[in-house]
Write an enzyme that holds these catalytic residues in place. Structure first.
Site, short mmCIF file in Angstrom:
data_model
loop_
_atom_site.label_atom_id
_atom_site.label_comp_id
_atom_site.label_asym_id
_atom_site.label_seq_id
_atom_site.Cartn_x
_atom_site.Cartn_y
_atom_site.Cartn_z
N ARG A 1 7.89 1.69 7.85
CA ARG A 1 6.61 2.30 8.22
C ARG A 1 6.42 2.24 9.72
NH1 ARG A 1 2.61 -0.07 3.46
NH2 ARG A 1 3.79 0.82 1.72
N SER B 1 1.66 4.33 1.78
CA SER B 1 0.78 3.68 0.81
C SER B 1 -0.69 3.90 1.13
CB SER B 1 1.12 2.19 0.70
OG SER B 1 0.42 1.59 -0.36
N HIS B 2 -1.43 2.81 1.32
CA HIS B 2 -2.87 2.85 1.50
C HIS B 2 -3.28 3.03 2.96
CE1 HIS B 2 -1.31 -1.16 2.06
NE2 HIS B 2 -2.37 -1.47 2.77
N ASP C 1 -5.18 4.65 -4.42
CA ASP C 1 -4.91 4.70 -2.98
C ASP C 1 -4.05 5.90 -2.59
OD1 ASP C 1 -2.56 3.76 -4.17
OD2 ASP C 1 -1.97 2.67 -2.35
N ASP D 1 -0.82 6.57 -2.22
CA ASP D 1 0.33 6.98 -3.01
C ASP D 1 0.17 6.70 -4.50
OD1 ASP D 1 0.52 4.20 -2.64
OD2 ASP D 1 2.69 4.23 -2.85
N THR E 1 4.71 -11.92 -2.72
CA THR E 1 4.08 -10.60 -2.66
C THR E 1 5.17 -9.54 -2.51
OG1 THR E 1 2.05 -11.46 -1.71
CG2 THR E 1 2.53 -9.13 -1.34
N GLU F 1 -0.98 -7.93 -8.61
CA GLU F 1 -1.18 -8.55 -7.31
C GLU F 1 -2.64 -8.42 -6.92
OE1 GLU F 1 3.09 -7.84 -5.13
OE2 GLU F 1 1.57 -6.30 -4.88
N LYS G 1 4.01 -0.67 -9.23
CA LYS G 1 2.62 -0.82 -9.63
C LYS G 1 2.04 0.56 -9.86
CE LYS G 1 1.32 -1.96 -4.82
NZ LYS G 1 2.60 -2.45 -4.29
#
Length: 614
Positions: free
Chosen positions: A77, A170-171, A335, A337, A405, A424, A437
């Site tokens: 990222r 992602s978020h 979120d 994705d 995590t 999580e 997830k």
């Protein structure tokens, strides 16, 4: 310059996307020649690659390593503008192919999709050309480049693909000045293991040429198959495979019975992100929800300027709807994705730690996938997640694993048949139906629980609510008060110094040490040994655990594109029903004070208040 777009901006590339294939081909060839001029020591050459798909010419484009392409738990990222410049993305993708066994890649099929953020359309064309150049025989690509992360995992598994690319940060926010990301998932649909991500990083430091197929851009707006010799791209409905799997997992008839009730309402907030492409087809078209149940359900490249992170801060519009006198019965958000979720009831918030525990406790009564001989094989949570799930596992007589995590740590347990449901605290929940997830899965699970609990309640009667289900769960298992403080976009160096300070304190701490009224049981830097393959993950979060089960944890998050995010986790168990209704921030206030004093967080970071409190 980008190997496929020369010095042009993504906006120019997007206009070219609609032009004739012949012109697109000529443009690509011209861009390649222009890019080669930056590396005068080498000349590009077009060859028929043995590993490439038959009848597809491949140009070997000189390149040079680019610093900073270390691939982590969630892929790579960075800022979108960095990915869109030069050979940044192409270098990483080529390095991935170098890290994979060429004999396995040759003739394989792969999956490609993403969350719809800015630069995904251009990136998809780069990835397709590099895939063809490196011997991939077929690419399955979501229409418009869309695939929610859980859907990508489902497609990889359903179509027995070798692996897949997920274009997402992602978020995190999207747009030209915001974040972009990419990760690779293996044939089981799970994020690549560290041995692969480490190998990718190694090759990014030595990559010298790109294998680019000489093919035009593919129209991703229409489902269908486009062939170039023996290489083909199949543009697929991004919802179909995921929906088919969801129908196997859940009792859609049961859920329909709830959503068709005149006295039941819900709101699903897609946050202008990828699950907007799934909300109406699944919730409305198949399950019969009122169309008004879905909000912010048109995916936008910049998420309409928002931050697509489903928490009480960034999902403010949904939260406002759920905290009024006549609020809907269920509120949910996902979120950027689609792999995270937030669950709300009428004027009530369910923590992610409680949510996964409640789903696990109820799964065998209302979700067909977990009924019968298969049942629940085991449960798992990330280490910072509150231990509510542990108590459910003990009650059900199944194993419960505590992992670092990162969803990839659940994969081995699932593949070994030892894990069914996991979660999580960072709003991620899922099961072994896929290897990611799954935000929509969690929403469907809660709809299943509510439908089952209300199946005998007449319309107009006193419905069993999200709040009632949660409080009944606390009465049986006790309540794990939990809160997470996020300090986003901090300077990395002082944050690292703070963590080293905590590691020093933990190493010197002794059982029986007092932290205010709390007696220390142990302190450590969490280390995990995978029970399946014996691999070891170290330095996964510094934790101070007390004799009554209370604890505080500090770790740095790796999900951002720049700087550091400090996460502080606070947990305290309460068995006394009379004390379970206290506000979590009030219940945890003494321990929060001790954690902040122990860490000297304000001194190290200069931050007096967190960016987000969960």
């Amino acid at each position: 310059m980008n190997v496929l777009a020369a010095a042009q901006s993504p906006a120019v590339v997007r206009r070219q996307f609609s032009q004739q294939k012949t012109r697109a081909f000529q443009s690509t060839k011209g861009a390649l020649r222009q890019r080669m001029s930056n590396v005068p020591a080498k000349r590009a050459k077009t060859v028929a690659m043995a590993g490439a798909a038959a009848a597809v010419a491949v140009t070997l484009v000189p390149t040079a390593p680019i610093e900073g392409q270390k691939t982590g738990t969630s892929g790579l990222r960075k800022k979108a503008a960095e990915f869109a410049s030069g050979n940044y993305l192409a270098n990483w993708v080529q390095s991935l192919f170098l890290a994979l066994p060429s004999t396995e890649v040759a003739g394989s099929s792969m999956v490609l999709g993403g969350d719809g953020r800015w630069f995904n359309k251009e990136a998809a064309q780069i990835i397709i050309k590099l895939a063809a150049g490196n011997g991939v025989r077929k690419m399955y690509v979501g229409q418009h480049g869309f695939l929610a992360t859980p859907a990508a995992s489902a497609v990889i598994r359903a179509r027995k693909s070798y692996g897949g690319f997920i274009m997402s940060a992602s978020h995190n926010p999207g747009g030209p000045d915001e974040d972009w990301g990419i990760k690779y998932n293996s044939s089981e649909g799970e994020p690549a293991p560290e041995k692969i991500t480490d190998a990718i990083y190694g090759f990014t430091q030595t990559v010298s040429e790109l294998k680019v197929a000489d093919i035009p851009d593919v129209d991703l707006s229409v489902c269908g198959i486009t062939k170039f010799g023996d290489f083909e791209v199949e543009v697929i409905d991004p919802v179909a495979d995921y929906l088919a799997l969801a129908e196997e997992v859940f009792d859609f008839g049961l859920i329909k019975s709830l959503l068709s009730r005149a006295d039941f309402t819900m709101k699903f907030d897609a946050m202008h992100a990828i699950t907007g492409a799934y909300a109406k087809p699944i919730l409305v078209d198949v399950l019969g929800a009122d169309p008004s149940s879905c909000i912010n359900d048109i995916p936008c490249e910049d998420f309409a300027g928002g931050h697509p992170d489903p928490n009480l801060t960034y999902a403010a519009e949904l939260v406002k709807m759920m905290y009024v006198a006549d609020a809907p019965d269920l509120g949910a958000a996902s979120d950027g994705d689609g792999d995270r979720n937030m669950i709300l009831g009428n004027n009530f918030f369910v923590t992610p730690s409680d949510s996964v525990a409640i789903i696990a406790a109820n799964a065998q009564t209302c979700i067909p996938y977990f009924m019968g001989s298969g049942g629940l094989k085991g449960l798992a949570r990330s280490m910072p997640t509150a231990a509510a799930l542990d108590r459910v596992a003990a009650d059900l007589g199944v194993e419960c694993f505590e992992t670092p995590t990162g969803w990839k740590f659940f994969g081995n347990l699932m593949d070994a048949g030892r894990l069914s449901i996991c979660g999580e605290e960072s709003f991620g929940t899922g099961s072994d139906h896929i290897r990611e997830k799954d935000g929509p899965w969690a929403v469907l699970a809660w709809l299943s629980i509510l439908a089952h609990r209300n199946k005998d309640v007449p319309v107009g009667g006193a419905k069993v609510s999200v709040e009632q289900i949660t409080k009944e769960h606390w009465q049986k298992y006790g309540r794990n008060f939990f809160s997470r403080y996020d300090y986003e976009a901090c300077e990395s160096e002082p944050c690292n110094a703070m963590v080293e300070h905590l590691r020093t304190l933990a190493a010197a701490a002794k059982k029986g040490d007092m932290y205010g009224p709390y007696e220390l049981d142990y302190a450590d830097d969490f280390q995990y040994t995978d029970p399946i393959d014996g691999s070891v993950a170290t330095k996964q979060g510094v934790r101070f655990v007390f004799s009554d089960g209370s604890r505080f944890i500090f770790r740095l998050s790796g999900t951002g594109s720049s700087g550091a995010t400090v996460r502080m986790y606070i947990e305290q168990y309460e068995a006394d029903v009379a004390k379970q209704g206290v506000d979590a921030q009030d219940a945890l206030a003494p321990l929060i004070k001790i954690a902040l004093e122990t860490s000297r967080l304000t001194e190290f970071t200069g931050r007096d208040v967190p960016t987000v409190i969960t």
